[in-house]
Motif scaffolding. Sequence first.
Motif, PDB file in Angstrom:
ATOM      1  N   ARG A 178       0.855  -1.184   0.000  1.00 24.99           N
ATOM      2  CA  ARG A 178       0.000   0.000   0.000  1.00 24.99           C
ATOM      3  C   ARG A 178       0.895   1.240   0.000  1.00 24.99           C
ATOM      4  O   ARG A 178       2.020   1.199   0.471  1.00 24.99           O
ATOM      5  CB  ARG A 178      -0.898   0.011   1.240  1.00 24.99           C
ATOM      6  CG  ARG A 178      -1.731  -1.258   1.363  1.00 24.99           C
ATOM      7  CD  ARG A 178      -3.003  -1.007   2.145  1.00 24.99           C
ATOM      8  NE  ARG A 178      -3.939  -0.219   1.332  1.00 24.99           N
ATOM      9  CZ  ARG A 178      -5.112   0.226   1.774  1.00 24.99           C
ATOM     10  NH1 ARG A 178      -5.494  -0.018   3.014  1.00 24.99           N
ATOM     11  NH2 ARG A 178      -5.920   0.917   0.990  1.00 24.99           N
ATOM     12  N   GLU A 179       0.354   2.336  -0.519  1.00 22.01           N
ATOM     13  CA  GLU A 179       1.161   3.556  -0.597  1.00 22.01           C
ATOM     14  C   GLU A 179       0.722   4.582   0.437  1.00 22.01           C
ATOM     15  O   GLU A 179      -0.407   4.560   0.919  1.00 22.01           O
ATOM     16  CB  GLU A 179       1.074   4.137  -2.009  1.00 22.01           C
ATOM     17  CG  GLU A 179       1.844   3.282  -2.996  1.00 22.01           C
ATOM     18  CD  GLU A 179       1.868   3.857  -4.397  1.00 22.01           C
ATOM     19  OE1 GLU A 179       2.384   4.973  -4.574  1.00 22.01           O
ATOM     20  OE2 GLU A 179       1.369   3.185  -5.317  1.00 22.01           O
ATOM     21  N   ARG A 198      -3.099   9.672   2.032  1.00 20.77           N
ATOM     22  CA  ARG A 198      -2.968   8.697   0.942  1.00 20.77           C
ATOM     23  C   ARG A 198      -3.620   9.297  -0.291  1.00 20.77           C
ATOM     24  O   ARG A 198      -4.660   9.938  -0.218  1.00 20.77           O
ATOM     25  CB  ARG A 198      -3.629   7.367   1.327  1.00 20.77           C
ATOM     26  CG  ARG A 198      -3.586   6.347   0.198  1.00 20.77           C
ATOM     27  CD  ARG A 198      -3.965   4.950   0.661  1.00 20.77           C
ATOM     28  NE  ARG A 198      -2.887   4.320   1.408  1.00 20.77           N
ATOM     29  CZ  ARG A 198      -3.070   3.560   2.492  1.00 20.77           C
ATOM     30  NH1 ARG A 198      -4.295   3.365   2.969  1.00 20.77           N
ATOM     31  NH2 ARG A 198      -2.044   2.997   3.097  1.00 20.77           N
ATOM     32  N   ASP A 207      -8.657   1.378  -8.535  1.00 23.67           N
ATOM     33  CA  ASP A 207      -7.266   1.565  -8.985  1.00 23.67           C
ATOM     34  C   ASP A 207      -7.018   1.002 -10.378  1.00 23.67           C
ATOM     35  O   ASP A 207      -6.001   0.377 -10.642  1.00 23.67           O
ATOM     36  CB  ASP A 207      -6.277   0.932  -7.985  1.00 23.67           C
ATOM     37  CG  ASP A 207      -6.175   1.751  -6.711  1.00 23.67           C
ATOM     38  OD1 ASP A 207      -6.410   2.981  -6.781  1.00 23.67           O
ATOM     39  OD2 ASP A 207      -5.878   1.176  -5.650  1.00 23.67           O
TER      40      ASP A 207
END
Length: 431
Positions: A178-179, A198, A207
């Motif tokens: 995950r970013e 985020r 996404d």
Amino acid sequence: MRIVVVGQGAREHAFARNLSAHHEVIVTPGNAGMRADVEVSSLEAEALRPDLVVIGPEAPLVDGLADRLLASGINVLGPGAAGAQLEGSKAFLKQLCAEAKVPTAAFGVATSLGEGLELFDRFGPPYVIKTDGLAAGKGVLVTSDRAEAEEDLAAKLAGLSFGEAGTRVVIEEGMQGRELSVFALCNGRDFVLLPSARDYKRLGDGDRGPNTGGMGSISPVEDVSAAVLDEVGSSMIAPTLERLTALGIEYRGILYAGVMLTDSGPKLVEYNVRFGDPEAEVVLPRITGGLAEALMAAALGEQIPSLRVSDQSAITVVLAAAGYPENPERGATITGIEAARSLEGVFVFGAGVASRGGQPPDRQPPDRQGSDGHGSDRQSPVRDGELVTNGGRVLAVTGLGATLAEARSRAYRGVDLIDFDGLQYRRDIGS
Ligand code: AMP
Ligand code: GLY
């Protein structure tokens, strides 16, 4: 304090809105969509006689605007051209990471097809291909399809997709996780971390679709612990500032770490030398006091006083034009901004917006510019229905609430009131 914010997007609108609670703020050049909220001017920052200049976007930083302002004795938040290479050149960034031992993906630089193909073989899929120079967040392809990767490589190297910025590429090992966006306000030696956020980079729900400059954002990021943030500070930001200092670069500005939370810990995806957009539109509304003082201290290289952060949550949904990101359409009439702005806990930040028939503020002929007598050329607000789309990301709608769910429902209630031809937005921000 008289603060000038340089830039013309929703990020600069969010800065100006926060700072104008206690200070005089002017945005240059700004855009027509922020004029209902904040003062904009077509004059250069210097001509506005500021106590502090905050530079929003990367391009003027890479171009040395901070150096020029400093040389004329103006306090400025934002690194000089040397520090801005962290964002302006992926090759510089990766070299510095190696020297400072910042955890990041393995990489190689290619200027020919042969070199590129060799790197594809070395790292294997997924293939990650980045332009070396600036490409407004759109110069990155991540794909497991070898044919697509080779095609992208060839187009970038030939200067077809991103001109000069793409003729040197960085090819990286693919990372998974995950970013997270982490923002450090730096005074040259030390830093304080701002609330985390985020960003939703892909165009479509779930996404899917192409990478964009960012289609939405949330803050805080509830699945990330304080320990992870501390680790980003100690394993990335601190050694980076140390290495920059060793190179003779004093970094005073916001350093934005794009981080991937991999199975083997947080790794750096990239640095940006400015605030994130749309992250600024969720982080700044949560800072309820002390922002101007903290920015000024960082600009002066002094100890940064602490900020007051609300425990409310924020969500931003970006409204983009038809054809974004490849080829955004301009000139569509926008309606409903005033109605959305009047909702409780909803902010509408202007980005790719112009007034109909009018030129953008930076191109107003001098005879149409009024003067307010203090060196500015204040532009009057533009009424709803007189605004048109003028860029890829048109508006950023932020909802603020006691919980993420409340922030989300407020943001989307605002979005529902706004319309223009070809409007695209994600329906899954924060869900
Ligand atoms: P960047 O412009 O470098 O932030 O890259 C844009 C997006 O591409 C990032 O937010 C990631 O989602 C993805 N990306 C970049 N580098 C890598 C990598 N080495 N591995 C996997 N995904 C990546
Ligand atoms: N949100 C991504 C960026 O500002 O680069």
